[in-house]
Design an enzyme around this catalytic site. Structure first.
Site, PDB file in Angstrom:
ATOM      1  N   HIS A  10       0.651   1.867   9.316  1.00 17.63           N
ATOM      2  CA  HIS A  10       0.909   2.424  10.642  1.00 17.63           C
ATOM      3  C   HIS A  10      -0.109   3.510  11.007  1.00 17.63           C
ATOM      4  CE1 HIS A  10       2.421   6.217   8.978  1.00 17.63           C
ATOM      5  NE2 HIS A  10       3.013   5.480   8.050  1.00 17.63           N
ATOM      6  N   GLU A  85       8.942   2.228   3.992  1.00 20.26           N
ATOM      7  CA  GLU A  85       8.282   3.107   3.030  1.00 20.26           C
ATOM      8  C   GLU A  85       9.228   3.431   1.872  1.00 20.26           C
ATOM      9  OE1 GLU A  85       5.959   3.998   1.361  1.00 20.26           O
ATOM     10  OE2 GLU A  85       4.760   5.413   2.562  1.00 20.26           O
TER      11      GLU A  85
END
Length: 208
Positions: A10, A85
């Site tokens: 990202h 994550e």
């Protein structure tokens, strides 16, 4: 034709900009992160993307949305929870300076431990736990695609690092190194076999 996988971390989040350990806390993209995502999408505009999958955390999902828009992709963007994550335990939401001030003994202890033992100490996911869900997510994704497809996956620095090191060894992203924000990593899978690393954590599209 092999199946091509484009792994993108990202864009910069507000937490990245402030040095905050995010883990699974949900911080948005910063303005710089949005610029990075636009540049990544522009770099992929000449390529035919078959499908886009993303972590559901907003910094990843918005990155995927921006890339899709800039690259001219009009299909569905599919959130997959296994692409999230690493859960960072008690480190989540803290900066390095805060950890040094509030938990100096823990910081010292972590520095002396092997990485996996450190994750256990702070209540974080180990690489083994991250890989279990990340690889399960990828297995489900790969089952929907075949030769000639090009799939884009937007995920996170820690999760991508754990996956790549499991595939290609600890020389990939060594130490605490992470793929940079909005970097592009390319893998190819021939006949459903083990992926081949074609490009690692490239950021040339962000500076050209």
């Amino acid at each position: 034709m092999p199946l091509e996988v484009i792994l993108v971390r990202h864009g910069q989040s507000t937490a990245n900009a402030e040095g905050v350990w995010q883990g699974q806390l949900d911080y948005p993209l910063s303005e710089e992160g949005r610029v990075q995502a636009r540049l990544t999408g522009a770099a992929l505009a000449a390529e035919r993307i078959t499908a886009i999958y993303t972590s559901p955390l907003s910094r990843a999902f918005e990155t995927a949305e921006i890339i899709a828009r800039e690259a001219g992709y009009r299909g569905e963007i599919v959130p997959v929870s296994g692409l999230m994550e690493r859960h960072g335990g008690i480190l989540e939401g803290t900066t390095g300076a805060e950890r040094e001030e509030k938990m100096p003994e823990l910081v010292s202890k972590l520095a002396s431990l092997p990485e996996e033992e450190g994750w256990l100490l702070v209540g974080a996911e180990t690489d083994e736990e991250v890989l279990a869900r990340f690889e399960q997510a990828l297995s489900g994704i790969f089952s929907r695609h075949g030769p000639g497809d090009r799939i884009l996956i937007v995920s996170h620095g820690g999760a991508i690092r754990a996956y790549l090191r499991a595939l290609f060894g600890e020389g990939i992203l060594p130490g605490s190194e992470r793929a940079p924000n909005a970097s592009i990593t390319r893998l190819r899978r021939n006949d459903g076999g083990e992926p081949e690393l074609v490009e690692l954590a490239s950021t040339s599209h962000l500076t050209d």
